[in-house]
Design a protein around this motif. Sequence first.
Motif, PDB file in Angstrom:
ATOM      1  N   GLU A  64      27.681  16.069 -19.122  1.00 30.91           N
ATOM      2  CA  GLU A  64      26.542  15.297 -18.610  1.00 30.91           C
ATOM      3  C   GLU A  64      25.347  15.457 -19.545  1.00 30.91           C
ATOM      4  OE1 GLU A  64      25.985  17.120 -14.778  1.00 30.91           O
ATOM      5  OE2 GLU A  64      24.268  18.312 -15.446  1.00 30.91           O
ATOM      6  N   PRO A  65      24.448  14.467 -19.576  1.00 24.83           N
ATOM      7  CA  PRO A  65      23.281  14.544 -20.462  1.00 24.83           C
ATOM      8  C   PRO A  65      22.415  15.764 -20.166  1.00 24.83           C
ATOM      9  CG  PRO A  65      23.548  12.320 -19.593  1.00 24.83           C
ATOM     10  CD  PRO A  65      24.493  13.193 -18.824  1.00 24.83           C
ATOM     11  N   ALA A  66      22.016  16.444 -21.223  1.00 16.01           N
ATOM     12  CA  ALA A  66      21.099  17.593 -21.114  1.00 16.01           C
ATOM     13  C   ALA A  66      20.474  17.822 -22.476  1.00 16.01           C
ATOM     14  CB  ALA A  66      21.842  18.846 -20.648  1.00 16.01           C
ATOM     15  N   GLY A  67      19.166  17.985 -22.529  1.00 11.31           N
ATOM     16  CA  GLY A  67      18.497  18.187 -23.805  1.00 11.31           C
ATOM     17  C   GLY A  67      18.136  16.878 -24.469  1.00 11.31           C
ATOM     18  N   ARG A  74      27.537  20.679 -22.947  1.00  6.39           N
ATOM     19  CA  ARG A  74      28.472  21.227 -23.926  1.00  6.39           C
ATOM     20  C   ARG A  74      27.781  21.412 -25.287  1.00  6.39           C
ATOM     21  NH1 ARG A  74      33.994  20.962 -23.565  1.00  6.39           N
ATOM     22  NH2 ARG A  74      33.864  19.220 -22.089  1.00  6.39           N
ATOM     23  N   HIS A  75      27.003  20.424 -25.712  1.00  6.09           N
ATOM     24  CA  HIS A  75      26.272  20.537 -26.982  1.00  6.09           C
ATOM     25  C   HIS A  75      25.326  21.739 -26.968  1.00  6.09           C
ATOM     26  CE1 HIS A  75      27.206  16.097 -27.572  1.00  6.09           C
ATOM     27  NE2 HIS A  75      27.525  16.609 -28.739  1.00  6.09           N
ATOM     28  N   LEU A  76      24.616  21.921 -25.860  1.00  5.45           N
ATOM     29  CA  LEU A  76      23.667  23.033 -25.781  1.00  5.45           C
ATOM     30  C   LEU A  76      24.386  24.377 -25.870  1.00  5.45           C
ATOM     31  CD1 LEU A  76      21.370  21.657 -22.929  1.00  5.45           C
ATOM     32  CD2 LEU A  76      20.752  21.874 -25.345  1.00  5.45           C
ATOM     33  N   LEU A  77      25.519  24.501 -25.185  1.00  2.00           N
ATOM     34  CA  LEU A  77      26.273  25.752 -25.207  1.00  2.00           C
ATOM     35  C   LEU A  77      26.848  26.052 -26.588  1.00  2.00           C
ATOM     36  CD1 LEU A  77      28.174  25.472 -21.814  1.00  2.00           C
ATOM     37  CD2 LEU A  77      26.689  27.369 -22.463  1.00  2.00           C
ATOM     38  N   ALA A  78      27.165  24.990 -27.353  1.00  2.00           N
ATOM     39  CA  ALA A  78      27.843  25.155 -28.641  1.00  2.00           C
ATOM     40  C   ALA A  78      26.896  25.058 -29.833  1.00  2.00           C
ATOM     41  CB  ALA A  78      28.947  24.107 -28.776  1.00  2.00           C
ATOM     42  N   VAL A 107      16.537  25.198 -22.787  1.00  2.00           N
ATOM     43  CA  VAL A 107      16.707  23.890 -22.154  1.00  2.00           C
ATOM     44  C   VAL A 107      17.877  23.935 -21.174  1.00  2.00           C
ATOM     45  CG1 VAL A 107      17.375  21.493 -22.592  1.00  2.00           C
ATOM     46  CG2 VAL A 107      15.643  22.579 -24.029  1.00  2.00           C
ATOM     47  N   LEU A 108      18.957  24.595 -21.571  1.00  2.00           N
ATOM     48  CA  LEU A 108      20.121  24.737 -20.694  1.00  2.00           C
ATOM     49  C   LEU A 108      19.746  25.464 -19.403  1.00  2.00           C
ATOM     50  CD1 LEU A 108      23.238  24.568 -20.246  1.00  2.00           C
ATOM     51  CD2 LEU A 108      23.373  26.784 -21.403  1.00  2.00           C
ATOM     52  N   GLY A 109      18.996  26.565 -19.532  1.00  2.00           N
ATOM     53  CA  GLY A 109      18.572  27.304 -18.347  1.00  2.00           C
ATOM     54  C   GLY A 109      17.737  26.451 -17.409  1.00  2.00           C
ATOM     55  N   ASP A 110      16.819  25.668 -17.986  1.00  2.00           N
ATOM     56  CA  ASP A 110      15.981  24.778 -17.166  1.00  2.00           C
ATOM     57  C   ASP A 110      16.833  23.709 -16.486  1.00  2.00           C
ATOM     58  OD1 ASP A 110      13.734  26.191 -17.921  1.00  2.00           O
ATOM     59  OD2 ASP A 110      13.119  24.763 -19.476  1.00  2.00           O
ATOM     60  N   HIS A 111      17.817  23.208 -17.200  1.00  2.00           N
ATOM     61  CA  HIS A 111      18.695  22.164 -16.659  1.00  2.00           C
ATOM     62  C   HIS A 111      19.483  22.685 -15.455  1.00  2.00           C
ATOM     63  CE1 HIS A 111      21.131  18.473 -16.955  1.00  2.00           C
ATOM     64  NE2 HIS A 111      22.172  19.242 -16.690  1.00  2.00           N
TER      65      HIS A 111
END
Length: 272
Positions: A64-67, A74-78, A107-111
């Motif tokens: 799902e969109p994030a960032g 997935r992009h944020l984690l990787a 950003v991931l944490g906020d999401h």
Amino acid sequence: MQSLAMIENWPVPTAAAAVVTSDGTLLGSHGPTAHRFPLASVTKPLAAYAALVAYEEGAVELDEPAGPEGSTVRHLLAHTSGLAFDEQRVTAPPGNRRLYSNAGFEVLGDHIAKATDIPFAEYARQAVLEPLGMTSTTLEGSPAKDGVSTVDDLVRFAAEVQAPRLLDPRTVLEAQTVVHPGLKGVLPGYGHQNPNDWGLGFEIRDSKSPHWTGDSSSPATFGHFGQSGTFLWIDPAAGAACVALTDRNFGPWASEAWTPFTDAVLAELRSR
């Protein structure tokens, strides 16, 4: 394990280390394993695990969109969202380069906090720390770098990752599998790597050189190190994980000390 005593020769005020097998057996420990150390980026695997719990609970989807525009969870984690190292500034299209990013984990944490309506540190406590009995660990502040923990607690986490109870083993296998293979990037403290392989919140050794693990570490080894002089690696080929925490910032001393230490641990594991 006699190899763990090598930490006594490290030029650090305080150090503690331990090795735990894939069946949860503590093979050995050395130093003050209940001492609380700042984790720096060893915070990220803990934050990633909480994110994967959120995924399995249905609070978020990996794609799902994030960032930034075009980026996903997935992009944020990787580390492929395109965000800069320490600021929410886009420096590349998502999936184009491996740009190690503290900002991405923030950003991931906020999401996740928005998706669950729970502050991320509290979500991580409920999802990961409390179920694993990690009572001396906190993730207040940045989910990229502000965790504080003990060797005792990280042994519990390392045992969980090797034999998951909180997550489906298939999810953990995905986390230790390369996301967006072939991407170049900088491994902080060790320079440009081609490829610079990462999973979901875990760095993957593969053929990287130089590297903070051992010369004899298997390519499947995954984990993280932190600028506070900390590391956690899991070597599936050895069937074990090692945690080492110190209170001296990463520098040339760590590059010189960590590799022979890990090689000695692995040699002792092979001789058992």
